[in-house]
Design a protein around this motif. Structure first.
Motif, short mmCIF file in Angstrom:
data_model
loop_
_atom_site.label_atom_id
_atom_site.label_comp_id
_atom_site.label_asym_id
_atom_site.label_seq_id
_atom_site.Cartn_x
_atom_site.Cartn_y
_atom_site.Cartn_z
N ASP A 7 -6.54 -0.59 6.51
CA ASP A 7 -5.68 0.25 5.99
C ASP A 7 -6.44 0.99 4.96
OD1 ASP A 7 -3.84 -1.66 6.71
OD2 ASP A 7 -3.64 -2.62 5.04
N TYR A 8 -7.06 0.88 4.42
CA TYR A 8 -7.83 1.75 3.17
C TYR A 8 -8.66 2.74 4.41
CZ TYR A 8 -11.60 4.26 -0.23
OH TYR A 8 -11.97 4.84 -0.62
N LYS A 10 -7.68 4.20 6.84
CA LYS A 10 -6.16 5.33 7.70
C LYS A 10 -5.27 6.00 6.39
CE LYS A 10 -4.59 2.12 10.92
NZ LYS A 10 -3.87 0.79 10.88
N ALA A 11 -5.68 5.43 4.74
CA ALA A 11 -5.06 6.00 3.94
C ALA A 11 -6.27 7.31 3.54
CB ALA A 11 -5.07 5.51 2.98
N TYR A 12 -7.69 7.16 3.81
CA TYR A 12 -8.41 8.05 3.70
C TYR A 12 -7.93 9.19 4.46
CZ TYR A 12 -12.98 10.07 2.47
OH TYR A 12 -13.74 11.25 2.40
N SER A 15 -5.16 11.13 3.86
CA SER A 15 -4.80 11.57 2.41
C SER A 15 -5.17 13.25 2.87
CB SER A 15 -6.25 10.82 1.18
OG SER A 15 -5.68 12.52 0.66
#
Length: 57
Positions: A7-8, A10-12, A15
């Motif tokens: 999840d981290y 994917k978010a990174y 962004s």
């Protein structure tokens, strides 16, 4: 634990925080190129103008 890292990541990757800074950097670099080109083209003319003014004084 692996889900948290996934999840981290994917978010990174999705962004867009740095997008604005890249655009500002490109605009500033284009302005710098335009200023340098103007100085190269107009530099001798401006120097000649100042020399004429100083010679007349």
């Amino acid at each position: 634990m692996l889900k948290m890292y996934s999840d981290y990541l994917k978010a990174y990757l999705h962004s867009k925080k740095g997008q604005g800074m890249v655009e500002y950097g490109l605009i500033i670099s284009l302005i710098a190129v335009a200023v340098i080109a103007a100085l190269v083209i107009l530099g001798p003319k401006i120097a000649n103008l100042f020399n004429n003014v100083s010679n007349k004084m």
